[in-house]
Motif scaffolding. Sequence first.
Motif, PDB file in Angstrom:
ATOM      1  N   LYS A 125      26.461 -25.585 -20.653  1.00 24.26           N
ATOM      2  CA  LYS A 125      25.716 -24.673 -21.532  1.00 24.26           C
ATOM      3  C   LYS A 125      24.242 -25.064 -21.569  1.00 24.26           C
ATOM      4  O   LYS A 125      23.347 -24.201 -21.477  1.00 24.26           O
ATOM      5  N   ASN A 126      23.968 -26.356 -21.703  1.00 26.57           N
ATOM      6  CA  ASN A 126      22.573 -26.809 -21.742  1.00 26.57           C
ATOM      7  C   ASN A 126      21.887 -26.676 -20.391  1.00 26.57           C
ATOM      8  O   ASN A 126      20.691 -26.365 -20.321  1.00 26.57           O
ATOM      9  N   LEU A 127      22.619 -26.907 -19.316  1.00 27.68           N
ATOM     10  CA  LEU A 127      22.035 -26.757 -17.980  1.00 27.68           C
ATOM     11  C   LEU A 127      21.666 -25.299 -17.715  1.00 27.68           C
ATOM     12  O   LEU A 127      20.700 -25.012 -17.009  1.00 27.68           O
ATOM     13  N   THR A 128      22.441 -24.389 -18.261  1.00 31.64           N
ATOM     14  CA  THR A 128      22.118 -22.962 -18.133  1.00 31.64           C
ATOM     15  C   THR A 128      20.901 -22.607 -18.974  1.00 31.64           C
ATOM     16  O   THR A 128      20.052 -21.805 -18.566  1.00 31.64           O
ATOM     17  N   LEU A 129      20.791 -23.242 -20.118  1.00 33.34           N
ATOM     18  CA  LEU A 129      19.696 -22.948 -21.043  1.00 33.34           C
ATOM     19  C   LEU A 129      18.372 -23.543 -20.560  1.00 33.34           C
ATOM     20  O   LEU A 129      17.313 -22.912 -20.659  1.00 33.34           O
ATOM     21  N   TYR A 130      18.420 -24.767 -20.031  1.00 32.02           N
ATOM     22  CA  TYR A 130      17.203 -25.461 -19.575  1.00 32.02           C
ATOM     23  C   TYR A 130      17.266 -25.638 -18.058  1.00 32.02           C
ATOM     24  O   TYR A 130      17.914 -26.551 -17.544  1.00 32.02           O
TER      25      TYR A 130
END
Length: 396
Positions: free
Chosen positions: A112-117
Amino acid sequence: MKKVLTLVIATAFFGAALAVPASAAVKAGAACSKAGLVNTSAGKKFTCIKSGKKLVWNKGVAVAKPAVIASPTPSVTPEPVVEKLPALPTSFSDLEENFAGIPYATWQQIQKNLTLYKSTDLKISFLFGPNTPERYPNQWTIDAVTLGSRVMGGQKQPAEVKFVEFNKQDVSWARTEASKYVSPFNLGINYADQASDKCSGIDCDGSVTNLTTEIAIVLASVATPVTRFNVQKFNGQNDLHEYTHAVQQMIFKGKTRTHPNMQMPCWYSEGQPQAVSIPTLAKSDEDYVKIRRGWITDNKWVLKDYEPETIQTFLKENMQAPCPSKTYSMLFSLGYIVMDALVAVGGVDKTFEVQIERADGLTFEESFKKAYGISWDEASVVLSRVASKVYKENKK
């Protein structure tokens, strides 16, 4: 009347002679009754022709067999393979019940964070002592730390992280380099002595992270030979672990002179970098499950058993630095499993929220409740039971 009946019978007989059954056996040259009659027999079509004064069947013509059109085989579309995941925990209320789904939930939180950042501005540099070789390709470190910087993209990070690498021959050089930087915290051991400490054993082993004005310095000691302690097996995860320490320190920088390690539980300080770095470098959720199991099974268990009460005692004894040296190794394994559960139910950023609140002046217990909505006393009981189940399941 008799005459009429005779005529009808004769007519019926004559009609029957004209209509030769198609199934009657026919032979070329045999007599037939009427020119033009056609009969099919033994794969040939025979025609009644006049030969001289006789009517006979000709030689016949082979009848082409009708092409057999195979019925099309209906195409079968394979059912898509759907990975059956265990039920994922969503909060402390179902964490124990769904403990088997913790690593899958953690993996999803990381993704989720890799998709966001999708990018990072972090600069990564290296400085080697004159006699010090690479522990492994620098690219491993670059790839790992870059990915981790994105996972922690919601946090304040240093502009640069510099890996200062040295072996026993280069300890003096490392001390000189380390002395060039100033810490924003009161340290129990200065940077130069930290470098010496990493090479005080039979060989150089391990790393230590420090924060300076805008740069994070990782003093990375290098064994001789470089494969002596097999750090290569981590594929750069150990360097991302160290960089996570720098992000932890950024939270407290400018708010206190007390080092973050003195303000957070020891299991939290070391478990969080593990819970960030290990799943970040896993290639899939199943890969993460496998790697996680390795940390559980391959690291020595120094507590008396796997019971929840024993684990809760470990957490209590490691709430304030300095923590017991006899259980120090468990910070990186058991501490990691506890933090893994916290990432699963709240995400990576939630674990940093606790530190942010702590840096703003709340106690750890107050910070934890504000971030997770449950008191630490209650949460520690649940986390201890969960960790107990995780270890018992994986140690079978």
